[in-house]
Design a protein around this motif. Sequence first.
Motif, PDB file in Angstrom:
ATOM      1  N   ASN A   1       0.825  -1.210   0.000  1.00 18.50           N
ATOM      2  CA  ASN A   1       0.000   0.000   0.000  1.00 18.50           C
ATOM      3  C   ASN A   1       0.860   1.261   0.000  1.00 18.50           C
ATOM      4  OD1 ASN A   1      -2.368  -1.494   0.060  1.00 18.50           O
ATOM      5  ND2 ASN A   1      -2.424  -1.557   2.306  1.00 18.50           N
ATOM      6  N   THR A   2       1.958   1.216   0.764  1.00 14.17           N
ATOM      7  CA  THR A   2       2.865   2.370   0.812  1.00 14.17           C
ATOM      8  C   THR A   2       3.536   2.594  -0.532  1.00 14.17           C
ATOM      9  OG1 THR A   2       3.281   1.877   3.147  1.00 14.17           O
ATOM     10  CG2 THR A   2       4.779   3.421   2.078  1.00 14.17           C
ATOM     11  N   MET A   3       3.937   1.502  -1.191  1.00 17.97           N
ATOM     12  CA  MET A   3       4.574   1.629  -2.498  1.00 17.97           C
ATOM     13  C   MET A   3       3.577   2.138  -3.537  1.00 17.97           C
ATOM     14  SD  MET A   3       7.530   1.378  -3.885  1.00 17.97           S
ATOM     15  CE  MET A   3       8.491   0.330  -2.770  1.00 17.97           C
ATOM     16  N   LYS A   4       2.318   1.728  -3.426  1.00 11.05           N
ATOM     17  CA  LYS A   4       1.293   2.233  -4.339  1.00 11.05           C
ATOM     18  C   LYS A   4       1.118   3.738  -4.153  1.00 11.05           C
ATOM     19  CE  LYS A   4      -3.517   1.566  -5.736  1.00 11.05           C
ATOM     20  NZ  LYS A   4      -4.787   0.823  -5.478  1.00 11.05           N
ATOM     21  N   SER A   5       1.110   4.187  -2.895  1.00 11.66           N
ATOM     22  CA  SER A   5       1.008   5.621  -2.609  1.00 11.66           C
ATOM     23  C   SER A   5       2.215   6.375  -3.156  1.00 11.66           C
ATOM     24  CB  SER A   5       0.896   5.849  -1.095  1.00 11.66           C
ATOM     25  OG  SER A   5      -0.268   5.244  -0.568  1.00 11.66           O
ATOM     26  N   ALA A   6       3.393   5.766  -3.025  1.00 15.01           N
ATOM     27  CA  ALA A   6       4.613   6.389  -3.554  1.00 15.01           C
ATOM     28  C   ALA A   6       4.517   6.539  -5.065  1.00 15.01           C
ATOM     29  CB  ALA A   6       5.831   5.560  -3.170  1.00 15.01           C
ATOM     30  N   GLN A   7       3.949   5.544  -5.706  1.00 14.48           N
ATOM     31  CA  GLN A   7       3.795   5.598  -7.162  1.00 14.48           C
ATOM     32  C   GLN A   7       2.852   6.732  -7.558  1.00 14.48           C
ATOM     33  OE1 GLN A   7       3.117   1.740  -8.820  1.00 14.48           O
ATOM     34  NE2 GLN A   7       2.472   2.534 -10.794  1.00 14.48           N
ATOM     35  N   GLU A   8       1.819   6.951  -6.771  1.00 12.43           N
ATOM     36  CA  GLU A   8       0.888   8.052  -7.047  1.00 12.43           C
ATOM     37  C   GLU A   8       1.568   9.410  -6.867  1.00 12.43           C
ATOM     38  OE1 GLU A   8      -2.253   7.200  -4.357  1.00 12.43           O
ATOM     39  OE2 GLU A   8      -3.086   5.557  -5.571  1.00 12.43           O
TER      40      GLU A   8
ATOM     41  N   GLU B   1      10.840   2.422 -10.679  1.00 19.01           N
ATOM     42  CA  GLU B   1      11.325   1.681  -9.510  1.00 19.01           C
ATOM     43  C   GLU B   1      10.158   1.217  -8.644  1.00 19.01           C
ATOM     44  OE1 GLU B   1      14.760   2.471  -6.166  1.00 19.01           O
ATOM     45  OE2 GLU B   1      14.934   3.457  -8.125  1.00 19.01           O
ATOM     46  N   CYS B   2       9.159   2.069  -8.489  1.00 22.41           N
ATOM     47  CA  CYS B   2       7.959   1.679  -7.736  1.00 22.41           C
ATOM     48  C   CYS B   2       7.254   0.501  -8.412  1.00 22.41           C
ATOM     49  CB  CYS B   2       6.985   2.853  -7.636  1.00 22.41           C
ATOM     50  SG  CYS B   2       7.481   4.169  -6.503  1.00 22.41           S
ATOM     51  N   GLN B   3       7.143   0.557  -9.726  1.00 18.60           N
ATOM     52  CA  GLN B   3       6.496  -0.524 -10.477  1.00 18.60           C
ATOM     53  C   GLN B   3       7.198  -1.849 -10.227  1.00 18.60           C
ATOM     54  OE1 GLN B   3       3.448  -0.418 -11.867  1.00 18.60           O
ATOM     55  NE2 GLN B   3       3.843  -0.173 -14.039  1.00 18.60           N
ATOM     56  N   LEU B   4       8.513  -1.822 -10.283  1.00 17.02           N
ATOM     57  CA  LEU B   4       9.297  -3.042 -10.111  1.00 17.02           C
ATOM     58  C   LEU B   4       9.120  -3.609  -8.703  1.00 17.02           C
ATOM     59  CD1 LEU B   4      11.219  -4.840 -11.693  1.00 17.02           C
ATOM     60  CD2 LEU B   4      13.116  -3.461 -10.852  1.00 17.02           C
ATOM     61  N   GLN B   5       9.171  -2.728  -7.713  1.00 13.65           N
ATOM     62  CA  GLN B   5       9.038  -3.202  -6.333  1.00 13.65           C
ATOM     63  C   GLN B   5       7.618  -3.666  -6.036  1.00 13.65           C
ATOM     64  OE1 GLN B   5      11.238  -1.239  -3.175  1.00 13.65           O
ATOM     65  NE2 GLN B   5      12.049   0.237  -4.636  1.00 13.65           N
ATOM     66  N   ARG B   6       6.636  -3.036  -6.613  1.00 11.47           N
ATOM     67  CA  ARG B   6       5.261  -3.506  -6.436  1.00 11.47           C
ATOM     68  C   ARG B   6       5.072  -4.881  -7.060  1.00 11.47           C
ATOM     69  NH1 ARG B   6       0.579   0.194  -8.267  1.00 11.47           N
ATOM     70  NH2 ARG B   6      -0.582  -1.457  -7.190  1.00 11.47           N
ATOM     71  N   ALA B   7       5.731  -5.123  -8.174  1.00 12.03           N
ATOM     72  CA  ALA B   7       5.653  -6.446  -8.815  1.00 12.03           C
ATOM     73  C   ALA B   7       6.231  -7.513  -7.889  1.00 12.03           C
ATOM     74  CB  ALA B   7       6.404  -6.430 -10.143  1.00 12.03           C
ATOM     75  N   ALA B   8       7.362  -7.201  -7.260  1.00 10.91           N
ATOM     76  CA  ALA B   8       7.981  -8.157  -6.338  1.00 10.91           C
ATOM     77  C   ALA B   8       7.039  -8.488  -5.190  1.00 10.91           C
ATOM     78  CB  ALA B   8       9.297  -7.591  -5.803  1.00 10.91           C
ATOM     79  N   LEU B   9       6.367  -7.479  -4.659  1.00 19.62           N
ATOM     80  CA  LEU B   9       5.423  -7.711  -3.566  1.00 19.62           C
ATOM     81  C   LEU B   9       4.209  -8.503  -4.041  1.00 19.62           C
ATOM     82  CD1 LEU B   9       5.570  -4.231  -1.810  1.00 19.62           C
ATOM     83  CD2 LEU B   9       6.301  -6.411  -0.822  1.00 19.62           C
TER      84      LEU B   9
END
Length: 561
Positions: free
Chosen positions: A84-91, A124-132
């Motif tokens: 959720n935090t990474m999604k917010s960072a992407q926004e 970078e956010c996209q990549l890390q969200r994929a890992a999660l």
Amino acid sequence: NCTKKFQTCSFSTSEGEKDMTLKECLDECMEALDLFLNNHFTESLERLRPRVNESMYHALIYATVLEMQAMMTFQPDDISNAGNTMKSAQEVCQRSGSHETVAPPPLPRLHLYLQLHAEVCYAECQLQRAALTFLQDENMVSFIKGGIKVRNSYLIYKELHSLIKSPNCLKGPSHIHLEGGISFGIGAFNLTLSLFPPRILKVLEFAGFSGDKEYGLSLLDEGATGLNLRSMLCALLLLCYYTFLTFILGSAVNRAQCQYLMQIYHKYNFIHFFIVPFNVISLCYQAVALFEDGCKAQQAWKQFHHMCYWELMWCFTYKRAWKMAYFYADLLSQESLWSKAMYVYMKAAYLSMLPKDEARPFGEDEVELFRKVPTFKQKIAGKSPPTEKFAIRKARRYKAPSPIKLPVPVLEMMYMWNGFSMISKRPELTEGMMQTLTEAERTLLESPANEYSADDRCLIHLLKGLCLKNQGLLQAAEECFNKVFSSEKKIRFDHYLVPNSLVELSLLFIDQGRRDEAIKLLHKAKHNYKEYSMESRTQFRIHAALAKLKADPGEEEDTHL
């Protein structure tokens, strides 16, 4: 995407004062990252938290720290919170790169510059969200979504990399951070993909990815040696590759590069968790003290201790201190969620190496522990880890009312983690392993034959061959590996022994300069054996060996048997 417009822009010094906002953000994020790398985790997050909703870099680094924590704890709540935090960072990155928030077209030059930073952070956010996503969900829809995120991330990195290499590229005061982010992304993709076997890599390349190992390493090295926000991430990835991964794959370690990176980043306590395995290679005994110091360095994140416990377990394994190794396996089984099946299996394996009449720590019984191993099976990215599958298969022998003991389960698992290469420079450690194998072989010969006898004899031949190779007795080692291959039809359960013996024999031939024979054996191991334990690991090792030999793909047809 504004990259085409951006190619014709030039940075105006009159806008430099506005760019200081970006510079101040990057400076503060660098300070927070320094705190994190020196084990001041809470202070690092507190430094970042106030601006996570307005600064793309604060949002990205804050989410990255939480994701690292989630991957170490493996707690569902931590993984969900990090996602959720990474999604917010992407926004936040999307808002930072949206020209509507600054001015209508035509876009100001400064904002085009900010948008490129936003795109790097977004990728970078996209990549890390994929890992999660791969960690959190196991259904096919999640895998497809994760795959799309990975591909989108790669395409952004690829386009930005072409852009910054163009002669008309704008270079603002924070350009080094932009370059560092792109080098990290492209370098990580190329290095990771290069490790896949050729058939898989061809499919990925058809989908638009590239897997050039040397190019990836050069970009990561470029990023690691520059003073930018991602330099430490580049260095950590390189050190993980040069220490952990190269040993698992059986490749040679680039010691000079490891030492160079250690000199640059020696001030960070965090780096010790990644560079200590390098010390194990040459200083097995001193490594114990180094790992213990690593545990004392911080108490906030116990998960860092688990990495040290894992390495300490193997240090004592190499020294045949079975009870001490058991102690660290027991700690891992109680505290770490990563692979309880593996930890419990190792506990049982260490106890089984003790004499029958010797008291067991905590009154535990290895037979009962072996029987519990399957109950701890888990899935990561939708699949059980290969080492867990292997441990569960081996533990099945203990389901019977009167189980037939595994001969040397610790040494067998040590082989799976390439431990015999780890001790190759320590003759006394190899000699100790040979003594253990000789005793196990004697016990087998004196015991009545059973359905596992052929498999157990072949396992001991394989491991003895590795010890003989370490001792420089190459002819004797070759004979051991050939004994396994000649017993192929007698093996009933441990079918992995034959292709692995062929790989070890090929590596022996490579050391002797017998290139053609080595290539022939590698292709035989690659094509003639399927669906055996730890197959992916063996295929990766074959790929690495063929790449080292620079074998012509055309040779494959001629040597296929």
